[in-house]
Design a protein around this motif. Structure first.
Motif, PDB file in Angstrom:
ATOM      1  N   PRO A  52     -36.972 -14.323  -1.661  1.00  0.00           N
ATOM      2  CA  PRO A  52     -36.950 -12.889  -1.979  1.00  0.00           C
ATOM      3  C   PRO A  52     -37.872 -12.119  -1.036  1.00  0.00           C
ATOM      4  CG  PRO A  52     -38.030 -14.146  -3.736  1.00  0.00           C
ATOM      5  CD  PRO A  52     -37.467 -15.146  -2.773  1.00  0.00           C
ATOM      6  N   VAL A  53     -37.436 -10.946  -0.612  1.00  0.00           N
ATOM      7  CA  VAL A  53     -38.211 -10.222   0.416  1.00  0.00           C
ATOM      8  C   VAL A  53     -39.627  -9.922  -0.042  1.00  0.00           C
ATOM      9  CG1 VAL A  53     -36.366  -9.159   1.731  1.00  0.00           C
ATOM     10  CG2 VAL A  53     -37.217  -8.024  -0.306  1.00  0.00           C
ATOM     11  N   PRO A 267     -26.060 -11.387  -8.942  1.00  0.00           N
ATOM     12  CA  PRO A 267     -27.416 -11.729  -9.381  1.00  0.00           C
ATOM     13  C   PRO A 267     -27.458 -12.927 -10.324  1.00  0.00           C
ATOM     14  CG  PRO A 267     -27.110  -9.357  -9.470  1.00  0.00           C
ATOM     15  CD  PRO A 267     -25.758  -9.954  -9.175  1.00  0.00           C
ATOM     16  N   LEU A 270     -25.952 -16.107  -7.822  1.00  0.00           N
ATOM     17  CA  LEU A 270     -26.266 -16.129  -6.395  1.00  0.00           C
ATOM     18  C   LEU A 270     -25.099 -16.654  -5.558  1.00  0.00           C
ATOM     19  CD1 LEU A 270     -30.029 -17.204  -6.339  1.00  0.00           C
ATOM     20  CD2 LEU A 270     -29.058 -14.915  -6.148  1.00  0.00           C
ATOM     21  N   LEU A 280     -26.267  -8.236  -4.812  1.00  0.00           N
ATOM     22  CA  LEU A 280     -27.465  -8.210  -3.978  1.00  0.00           C
ATOM     23  C   LEU A 280     -27.118  -8.633  -2.549  1.00  0.00           C
ATOM     24  CD1 LEU A 280     -30.091  -9.920  -6.336  1.00  0.00           C
ATOM     25  CD2 LEU A 280     -30.222  -7.572  -5.459  1.00  0.00           C
ATOM     26  N   LEU A 296     -33.399 -12.902   0.393  1.00  0.00           N
ATOM     27  CA  LEU A 296     -32.668 -12.201  -0.658  1.00  0.00           C
ATOM     28  C   LEU A 296     -33.294 -10.812  -0.758  1.00  0.00           C
ATOM     29  CD1 LEU A 296     -30.570 -12.395  -2.991  1.00  0.00           C
ATOM     30  CD2 LEU A 296     -32.476 -13.028  -4.482  1.00  0.00           C
ATOM     31  N   THR A 297     -32.527  -9.801  -0.415  1.00  0.00           N
ATOM     32  CA  THR A 297     -33.094  -8.452  -0.408  1.00  0.00           C
ATOM     33  C   THR A 297     -33.087  -7.860  -1.816  1.00  0.00           C
ATOM     34  OG1 THR A 297     -31.079  -7.144  -0.162  1.00  0.00           O
ATOM     35  CG2 THR A 297     -31.976  -8.171   1.851  1.00  0.00           C
ATOM     36  N   GLU A 298     -33.751  -6.725  -1.941  1.00  0.00           N
ATOM     37  CA  GLU A 298     -33.700  -5.969  -3.194  1.00  0.00           C
ATOM     38  C   GLU A 298     -32.636  -4.878  -3.118  1.00  0.00           C
ATOM     39  OE1 GLU A 298     -37.983  -5.395  -4.871  1.00  0.00           O
ATOM     40  OE2 GLU A 298     -38.141  -5.545  -2.716  1.00  0.00           O
ATOM     41  N   LEU A 300     -28.705  -3.366  -2.887  1.00  0.00           N
ATOM     42  CA  LEU A 300     -27.366  -3.609  -3.414  1.00  0.00           C
ATOM     43  C   LEU A 300     -26.339  -3.200  -2.370  1.00  0.00           C
ATOM     44  CD1 LEU A 300     -27.809  -2.094  -6.987  1.00  0.00           C
ATOM     45  CD2 LEU A 300     -27.767  -4.512  -6.390  1.00  0.00           C
ATOM     46  N   ARG A 319     -31.007   0.626  -3.916  1.00  0.00           N
ATOM     47  CA  ARG A 319     -32.019  -0.357  -4.287  1.00  0.00           C
ATOM     48  C   ARG A 319     -31.806  -0.797  -5.730  1.00  0.00           C
ATOM     49  NH1 ARG A 319     -36.791  -1.075  -1.490  1.00  0.00           N
ATOM     50  NH2 ARG A 319     -35.442  -0.485   0.203  1.00  0.00           N
ATOM     51  N   ALA A 320     -31.981  -2.080  -5.990  1.00  0.00           N
ATOM     52  CA  ALA A 320     -31.924  -2.554  -7.369  1.00  0.00           C
ATOM     53  C   ALA A 320     -33.019  -1.839  -8.166  1.00  0.00           C
ATOM     54  CB  ALA A 320     -32.127  -4.060  -7.421  1.00  0.00           C
ATOM     55  N   SER A 321     -32.659  -1.248  -9.273  1.00  0.00           N
ATOM     56  CA  SER A 321     -33.649  -0.475 -10.021  1.00  0.00           C
ATOM     57  C   SER A 321     -34.726  -1.406 -10.551  1.00  0.00           C
ATOM     58  CB  SER A 321     -32.982   0.272 -11.170  1.00  0.00           C
ATOM     59  OG  SER A 321     -32.368  -0.638 -12.041  1.00  0.00           O
ATOM     60  N   GLY A 322     -35.918  -0.876 -10.591  1.00  0.00           N
ATOM     61  CA  GLY A 322     -37.023  -1.742 -10.994  1.00  0.00           C
ATOM     62  C   GLY A 322     -37.646  -2.401  -9.785  1.00  0.00           C
ATOM     63  N   ALA A 323     -36.917  -2.393  -8.684  1.00  0.00           N
ATOM     64  CA  ALA A 323     -37.501  -2.925  -7.466  1.00  0.00           C
ATOM     65  C   ALA A 323     -38.421  -1.871  -6.869  1.00  0.00           C
ATOM     66  CB  ALA A 323     -36.398  -3.273  -6.472  1.00  0.00           C
TER      67      ALA A 323
END
Lengths: 341, 370
Positions: A52-53, A267, A270, A280, A296-298, A300, A319-323
């Protein structure tokens, strides 16, 4: 390695490279070894464990500070107390990064030009030494510039340009420049490399609205090229070749260079989503030798085919929310006010 | 006002709510069958938990508790209720507050959930109208009190559309936590069952759903709780996807927990689970039946760990100790408006001072006579 920076690189060569590089990257990084697990067998680029980044916030990833010849940091974050991501390069890794960046830029943004006059709204590497984007555009200007190039974060010099230029900027700075200079008219052969987003730093414009601003300044949509890159990687994804880009910004597909790959993964599993579905963004970069070759980026994206048969690309969704928010645009939010001038 | 005990309205309200508690009732069965947000089995057990106190005596208690303060109140004639989220209990609460005051109620359903408000309006009969977004502008202009449920930005946006002095009840983002004060309790399967109820109700979509469990104990105590929880949660029906953005964030946080060397538990397909963290401050999870189990050295450390969400705590489920008045007050200062035994987070009674407010009084005006 240098044979990878070539249109002729084969899937088999990439797989062999991935397997060999995985072994050495796991051996060098206890963090990556722990994450990947001891029993992981990599048979090709698809099976490389993607870190993960956000793991790039750990200073133990990549070459040591003593070995590093360059350190790039991700842009600011809204997450209080969170460290910015750090990507260190040793001399060999940086050389590959440069070689790959120039190769791909030449075939996408320049596309037929051997020299160009650049106006970069992105500060140069001297002004912003920890920015990988600044380093990349500085390489580009040094390698392909005409000698009349400028790094001009405010865009003021654009008023005085009458010939064709290659304009480099983040979406954020480009929007600011064109909104504050509504009468700006640029040469019809002007090309734009647009990267990053708005990251909540100003009123957001849709990409279509931004392109309307370009059009008002005389820039043809087929000459606008979107770039997707990350501090954590060494390669760039572009959504067009200059002069051939589609006119619908929402339909543009980011495609990798021959030595890189992208997947859009669910998600929950994977595994690849179906073509046209959202997931993702997972990236493989064979040139990322000093740290990890898969992340693995954050972000979408929607899985899309590219012009090259069998090669997947993606349209960027957000961006994935919460990221944590971060990105090149955020770093340069002061640039349009002259902070890096 | 306090003399006007609304017997009929209480009866009507309790009867309408009862239809969603009664197995076999066509309205309940339709909700279970048609709601797209969660499996019918989850919705059924969640409704049973959440509505258990919402009978006639319970609703009458709400009125009674506020009746003194309501003395002389000018009640609203028209209340606009702007709903967000997909949880029937929060929608029931908002509508009930306005309905009990005898107001005409116009409800704008949440974009994701037109179903439940329509069913509830059908159960309640006259006096409630459900509208979509299109008609709302005029309603806000005519209303003399407003209730809004949603994310913080959404609630602020609604409030910005009405006069500053307008009676306004806004319910934004909140989160619940569990506080286990005894290592022995953490290892108990009974406690795991109670906490599993709190997590699984409404698939952890609500503001009363815990996202962290603070355990006064060691990582081994936390691990025992994690294993017991996993054994229960893993058998739940599959949950609905929260969409790529939240599922993506959940995946990323789970992978980052792995990078950090935390102990993961639960299924790797994100069905349910979480990770164990030794010390540090609250991070929570994006949801999806996932929790952080965080070990702390004591109750003081637990309070310190909650500082990042000061003001946003909705409720605290406690186990293994009896919270002192002092601790309750400190939790209230963090935002908690309920401190309850673990397993009871999802059962707010009608008398709950929702987000620390007295809901009926908050919707009224008062006018001095000098």
């Amino acid at each position: 390695m240098t044979t990878l920076i070539d249109d002729a690189v084969t899937e088999d060569a990439l797989d062999r490279h991935a397997a060999a590089l995985f072994a050495s990257q796991r051996d060098r990084s206890p963090l990556y070894a722990r994450y990947a697990g001891g029993d992981t067998i990599v048979t090709g680029w698809r099976t490389v464990p993607a870190l993960p980044v956000a793991a790039f916030r750990e200073p133990t990833l990549g070459p040591s500070a003593d070995q590093a010849v360059a350190e790039f940091r991700t842009s600011g974050t809204t997450s209080a107390g969170a460290r910015p991501g750090l990507h260190r390069f040793d001399a060999e890794g940086l050389a590959r990064y440069r070689q790959g960046a120039l190769w791909h830029f030449a075939r996408t943004v320049l596309a037929g030009l051997t020299r160009a006059t650049f106006v970069s709204l992105i500060p140069d590497a001297r002004s912003s030494p920890d920015s990988s984007l600044s380093r990349m555009v500085t390489w580009v200007v040094e390698a392909y510039g005409s000698g009349r190039d400028v790094f001009d974060p405010t865009g003021e010099s654009l008023e005085r340009r009458d010939g064709p230029i290659v304009l480099l900027g983040t979406a954020f700075t480009l929007a600011n420049v064109f909104e504050t200079h509504p009468g700006l008219r640029l040469h019809p052969e002007t090309r734009v490399m647009e990267t990053g987003g708005f990251k909540g730093r100003r009123r957001e414009l849709s990409r279509a609205a931004l392109w309307s601003l370009y059009a008002a300044a005389g820039i043809a949509p087929e000459n606008v090229i979107g770039e997707y890159g990350m501090t954590e990687l060494s390669s760039q994804w572009y959504d067009a070749v200059a002069g051939l880009g589609g006119h619908d910004p929402e339909a543009r597909v980011y495609a990798p260079p021959p030595w890189a790959r992208s997947r859009v993964v669910a998600p929950s599993t994977l595994s690849d989503v179906a073509m046209g579905d959202t997931g993702l963004i997972w990236l493989y970069d064979a040139l990322n030798v000093g740290s990890v070759q898969a992340v693995l980026t954050e972000d979408l994206g929607v899985r899309r085919p590219t012009a090259r048969p069998g090669l997947d690309g993606f349209t960027f969704v957000g961006r994935a929310s919460g990221a944590t928010l971060r990105g090149c645009s955020l770093r340069f939010d002061g640039a349009s006010h002259g902070a890096h001038a | 006002m306090s003399d006007d005990f609304p017997i009929e309205r209480i009866h009507q309200l309790a009867s309408a709510i009862d239809r969603f508690r009664t197995p076999g009732d066509p309205l309940r069965e339709r909700l279970l069958a048609e709601t797209p947000h969660m499996h019918g089995e989850i919705m059924a057990h969640s409704l049973d938990l959440a509505l258990e106190g919402w009978d006639e005596p319970g609703i009458a208690s709400l009125w009674s508790e506020e009746s003194v303060a309501l003395d002389g109140a000018i009640t609203p004639e028209l209340v606009a209720v702007v709903l967000g989220g997909v949880l029937p209990p929060s929608h029931i609460q908002a509508i009930a507050y306005a309905y009990l005051l005898g107001a005409e109620v116009i409800v704008k359903h949440a974009s994701q959930d037109p179903l439940f408000p329509a069913l509830f309006a059908e159960a309640l009969g006259d006096g409630i109208t459900v509208v979509s977004r299109l008609g709302l502008g005029g309603v806000l202009a005519r209303a003399d009190a407003v209730i809004a449920i949603g994310d913080d930005d959404g609630v602020r946006a609604i409030q910005a559309e009405v006069a500053v002095g307008m009676p306004f009840l806004g319910f934004g983002h909140r989160v619940a936590v569990e506080l286990v004060g005894d290592p022995g309790a953490a290892r108990s399967t009974d406690l795991a069952a109670e906490i599993a109820k709190d997590i699984s109700a409404f698939d952890q979509l609500g503001c009363l759903s815990p996202r962290e469990i603070l355990v006064v104990g060691t990582p081994n105590d936390a691990l025992a709780l994690a294993m017991n929880l996993d054994a229960l949660l893993t058998h739940l029906p599959d949950r609905a996807s929260l969409g790529p953005a939240i599922e993506g964030a959940l995946r990323h946080e789970r992978e980052m927990a792995k990078v950090a060397g935390h102990t993961l538990f639960g299924r790797d397909d994100l069905h349910s689970g979480g990770w164990i963290v030794d010390g540090g401050a609250w991070t929570g999870t994006p949801g999806g039946r996932h929790v952080v189990i965080r070990t702390v050295e004591g109750l003081a450390a637990a309070l310190e760990a909650l500082q990042p969400i000061a003001g946003s705590v909705s409720a605290v489920g406690v186990a293994g100790f009896e919270p002192s008045d002092h601790l309750r007050a400190q939790l209230a200062r963090l935002g908690a408006s309920r401190v309850v035994p673990a397993g009871r987070l999802q059962c707010p009674p009608p008398t709950w001072p929702h987000d620390g407010k007295r809901p009926l009084v908050s919707l009224c005006r008062f006018c001095g006579a000098e």
